[in-house]
Motif scaffolding. Structure first.
Motif, PDB file in Angstrom:
ATOM      1  N   THR A 174       0.849  -1.183   0.000  1.00  0.00           N
ATOM      2  CA  THR A 174       0.000   0.000   0.000  1.00  0.00           C
ATOM      3  C   THR A 174       0.889   1.238   0.000  1.00  0.00           C
ATOM      4  O   THR A 174       2.099   1.166   0.261  1.00  0.00           O
ATOM      5  CB  THR A 174      -0.899   0.037   1.244  1.00  0.00           C
ATOM      6  OG1 THR A 174      -0.070   0.208   2.413  1.00  0.00           O
ATOM      7  CG2 THR A 174      -1.706  -1.244   1.379  1.00  0.00           C
ATOM      8  N   SER A 175       0.295   2.381  -0.270  1.00  0.00           N
ATOM      9  CA  SER A 175       1.072   3.619  -0.269  1.00  0.00           C
ATOM     10  C   SER A 175       1.661   3.892   1.110  1.00  0.00           C
ATOM     11  O   SER A 175       2.799   4.366   1.227  1.00  0.00           O
ATOM     12  CB  SER A 175       0.206   4.793  -0.728  1.00  0.00           C
ATOM     13  OG  SER A 175      -0.969   4.885   0.048  1.00  0.00           O
ATOM     14  N   ALA A 176       0.919   3.576   2.169  1.00  0.00           N
ATOM     15  CA  ALA A 176       1.422   3.780   3.529  1.00  0.00           C
ATOM     16  C   ALA A 176       2.614   2.872   3.808  1.00  0.00           C
ATOM     17  O   ALA A 176       3.582   3.282   4.471  1.00  0.00           O
ATOM     18  CB  ALA A 176       0.315   3.525   4.546  1.00  0.00           C
TER      19      ALA A 176
ATOM     20  N   VAL B  32       2.418  10.908   3.250  1.00  0.00           N
ATOM     21  CA  VAL B  32       1.172  11.426   2.680  1.00  0.00           C
ATOM     22  C   VAL B  32       0.729  10.442   1.595  1.00  0.00           C
ATOM     23  O   VAL B  32       1.069  10.607   0.420  1.00  0.00           O
ATOM     24  CB  VAL B  32       1.350  12.833   2.079  1.00  0.00           C
ATOM     25  CG1 VAL B  32      -0.006  13.392   1.618  1.00  0.00           C
ATOM     26  CG2 VAL B  32       2.004  13.778   3.069  1.00  0.00           C
ATOM     27  N   PRO B  33      -0.007   9.379   1.960  1.00  0.00           N
ATOM     28  CA  PRO B  33      -0.451   8.417   0.947  1.00  0.00           C
ATOM     29  C   PRO B  33      -1.311   9.101  -0.109  1.00  0.00           C
ATOM     30  O   PRO B  33      -2.185   9.914   0.219  1.00  0.00           O
ATOM     31  CB  PRO B  33      -1.268   7.403   1.755  1.00  0.00           C
ATOM     32  CG  PRO B  33      -0.743   7.522   3.147  1.00  0.00           C
ATOM     33  CD  PRO B  33      -0.421   8.987   3.310  1.00  0.00           C
ATOM     34  N   VAL B  34      -1.066   8.781  -1.378  1.00  0.00           N
ATOM     35  CA  VAL B  34      -1.837   9.376  -2.464  1.00  0.00           C
ATOM     36  C   VAL B  34      -2.312   8.285  -3.414  1.00  0.00           C
ATOM     37  O   VAL B  34      -1.914   7.126  -3.313  1.00  0.00           O
ATOM     38  CB  VAL B  34      -1.014  10.434  -3.239  1.00  0.00           C
ATOM     39  CG1 VAL B  34      -0.622  11.581  -2.333  1.00  0.00           C
ATOM     40  CG2 VAL B  34       0.216   9.809  -3.894  1.00  0.00           C
ATOM     41  N   ALA B  35      -3.181   8.665  -4.333  1.00  0.00           N
ATOM     42  CA  ALA B  35      -3.698   7.773  -5.367  1.00  0.00           C
ATOM     43  C   ALA B  35      -4.129   8.652  -6.530  1.00  0.00           C
ATOM     44  O   ALA B  35      -4.178   9.881  -6.417  1.00  0.00           O
ATOM     45  CB  ALA B  35      -4.875   6.953  -4.839  1.00  0.00           C
ATOM     46  N   ASP B  36      -4.460   8.003  -7.654  1.00  0.00           N
ATOM     47  CA  ASP B  36      -4.841   8.781  -8.832  1.00  0.00           C
ATOM     48  C   ASP B  36      -6.348   8.791  -9.070  1.00  0.00           C
ATOM     49  O   ASP B  36      -6.814   9.175 -10.128  1.00  0.00           O
ATOM     50  CB  ASP B  36      -4.114   8.282 -10.078  1.00  0.00           C
ATOM     51  CG  ASP B  36      -4.414   6.816 -10.390  1.00  0.00           C
ATOM     52  OD1 ASP B  36      -5.343   6.254  -9.769  1.00  0.00           O
ATOM     53  OD2 ASP B  36      -3.726   6.234 -11.247  1.00  0.00           O
ATOM     54  N   GLY B  37      -7.107   8.365  -8.051  1.00  0.00           N
ATOM     55  CA  GLY B  37      -8.563   8.320  -8.186  1.00  0.00           C
ATOM     56  C   GLY B  37      -9.088   6.913  -8.373  1.00  0.00           C
ATOM     57  O   GLY B  37     -10.288   6.678  -8.251  1.00  0.00           O
TER      58      GLY B  37
ATOM     59  N   GLY C  75      -5.707   7.662   5.345  1.00  0.00           N
ATOM     60  CA  GLY C  75      -4.378   8.083   5.753  1.00  0.00           C
ATOM     61  C   GLY C  75      -4.299   9.574   6.017  1.00  0.00           C
ATOM     62  O   GLY C  75      -3.443  10.034   6.781  1.00  0.00           O
ATOM     63  N   ALA C  76      -5.195  10.334   5.404  1.00  0.00           N
ATOM     64  CA  ALA C  76      -5.220  11.786   5.589  1.00  0.00           C
ATOM     65  C   ALA C  76      -6.110  12.206   6.757  1.00  0.00           C
ATOM     66  O   ALA C  76      -6.301  13.394   6.979  1.00  0.00           O
ATOM     67  CB  ALA C  76      -5.692  12.467   4.315  1.00  0.00           C
ATOM     68  N   GLY C  77      -6.649  11.241   7.482  1.00  0.00           N
ATOM     69  CA  GLY C  77      -7.435  11.578   8.661  1.00  0.00           C
ATOM     70  C   GLY C  77      -8.928  11.400   8.527  1.00  0.00           C
ATOM     71  O   GLY C  77      -9.675  11.652   9.479  1.00  0.00           O
ATOM     72  N   PHE C  78      -9.400  10.946   7.355  1.00  0.00           N
ATOM     73  CA  PHE C  78     -10.816  10.630   7.217  1.00  0.00           C
ATOM     74  C   PHE C  78     -11.113   9.363   8.022  1.00  0.00           C
ATOM     75  O   PHE C  78     -10.241   8.525   8.245  1.00  0.00           O
ATOM     76  CB  PHE C  78     -11.182  10.386   5.751  1.00  0.00           C
ATOM     77  CG  PHE C  78     -11.284  11.626   4.900  1.00  0.00           C
ATOM     78  CD1 PHE C  78     -12.496  12.012   4.345  1.00  0.00           C
ATOM     79  CD2 PHE C  78     -10.161  12.405   4.637  1.00  0.00           C
ATOM     80  CE1 PHE C  78     -12.593  13.138   3.546  1.00  0.00           C
ATOM     81  CE2 PHE C  78     -10.239  13.536   3.845  1.00  0.00           C
ATOM     82  CZ  PHE C  78     -11.458  13.909   3.296  1.00  0.00           C
TER      83      PHE C  78
END
Length: 397
Positions: free
Chosen positions: A16-18, A40-45, A55-58
């Motif tokens: 995973t990104s994390a 800062v885990p990210v994705a392209d949608g 990962g951003a706190g949601f």
């Protein structure tokens, strides 16, 4: 003290990104023990968008929904305040096909509509919908069927799924009267992560371009395109607008069309939307280095994928053109499984250097099976080549 921001996409089928950020961080700290490493885990949608939001706190809100062939799947949406993040790939995506067996004529987006409905019922007034990785070519009719909650519009395991544009008419169960959502979306903003400009139908449409990737034969592509045309006719009859040729309408098997025509959605580039969602700009303050990444660097990387998006955002933060990364400011480097890009392509994308697992281990299968120790080594190398100089420069200032 140096500050490193690790904003990587997942390594698909591996980490995973994390997990990527954690492994790279271990390596960086071996060389620079006092370094602050911010993940800062990210994705392209597409797949990974839900994880990036969490990962951003949601907060993850679990929902049991219908998978692409009707079987129940454990999914959910991520919530912060009145905003909900829904990932189509985790509900109606290729990864949810039982046994990985394609179902080109019957796969449905119904479950995604169920999850959106759950978020609406919980009071969310902004829906961020990532639509990459779809298993269906139903024009989003399944999604709309779930949201309308009309009698008889329930998932079916036999024949065409509910709401799927069928061969014997524009839809099964949907009519100009039932296709409307009434006031359910009143005051609700829907934003869709979309990185393609295909129309709904025709030679560049959802069925023709993406149907074969979902297992459709040439004959089935023709049938699916006909169903999508009939569905577009029905929606135009209801709304008075024909949006089948709108760029992005063919995204995710036509979910883009349903979102535009019936949800009043705004389409935005996936990585741009995700970076905004995770507060990437704020994380760049006082950063000495940005490390991004994905499993494979190739031509697709340069067109709306996470690496290119992160690099562009990092250079915009400094009001510096992406094509001039060597002039100063925050350097951007990449970790990846394999690199198929030339140095000049990386430079043009705003990337100073790329570090691939295959640089250390030529056995690709081992890279996939045991990537973390290799990423730690790459983290060490990056720290030596990009951070120790920064520390020395600060010490002599």
């Amino acid at each position: 003290m140096v500050r490193v921001v690790v904003a990587s996409d997942k390594f698909k089928g591996s980490l995973t990104s994390a997990e990527v950020a954690a492994a790279v961080g271990v390596g960086v700290r071996r060389v620079c023990p006092d370094a602050t490493v911010v993940a800062v885990p990210v994705a392209d949608g597409g797949d990974g968008t839900l994880a990036a939001a969490v990962g951003a706190g949601f907060t993850l809100v679990p929902v049991v929904a219908s998978g692409p062939t009707g079987e129940p799947v454990q999914s959910g949406y991520a919530r912060r305040g009145n905003t909900a993040v829904v990932e189509l790939a985790d509900i109606s995506g290729l990864v949810r096909l039982p046994g990985g067996i394609p179902a080109p004529l019957t796969a449905t987006s119904y479950g995604t509509g169920e999850v959106i409905g759950a978020a609406l019922d919980a009071g969310c007034t902004q829906i961020i919908l990532g639509i990459g990785g779809s298993a269906s070519t139903d024009g989003g009719a399944g999604l709309i069927a779930a949201l309308t909650q009309s009698p008889g519009l329930t998932p079916e395991l036999a024949g065409y799924p509910a709401g799927m544009p069928g061969a014997n008419g524009p839809s099964r169960g949907l009519t100009p009267e039932t296709v409307g959502l009434g006031g359910r979306l009143e005051g609700v903003r829907v934003v869709v992560a979309c990185d393609v400009d295909n129309p709904l139908t025709g030679p560049r449409g959802a069925a023709a371009v993406y149907g074969p990737q979902k297992g459709a034969t040439p004959e089935q592509v023709v049938e699916l395109d006909g169903r999508l045309s009939a569905w577009a006719d029905l929606v135009a009859e209801h709304t008075g607008r024909d949006l089948r040729d709108t760029p992005g309408a063919g995204a995710a098997g036509g979910v883009g069309f349903a979102a535009l025509a019936l949800l009043g959605a705004e389409l935005r580039p996936g990585i741009e939307l995700v970076l905004e969602m995770v507060g990437f700009e704020e994380q760049l303050a006082d950063a000495d280095l940005v490390i991004t990444g994905e499993g494979a660097l190739d031509e697709q990387t340069l067109h709306g994928k996470a690496v290119a998006g992160v690099a562009a955002a990092a250079h915009r933060h400094l009001a510096q053109p992406p094509a001039a990364p060597a002039v100063g400011g925050i350097p951007v480097v990449v970790v990846c499984g394999v690199n198929r890009l030339e140095a000049h392509q990386l430079q043009e994308a705003g990337v100073r250097a790329a570090y691939a697992l295959t640089d250390l281990e030529p056995d690709v299968q081992r890279c996939i099976a045991e990537p973390a120790p290799l990423l730690e080594q790459l983290g060490e190398r990056i720290a030596v080549e990009h951070l120790t100089m920064t520390a020395r420069e600060r010490g002599s200032a």
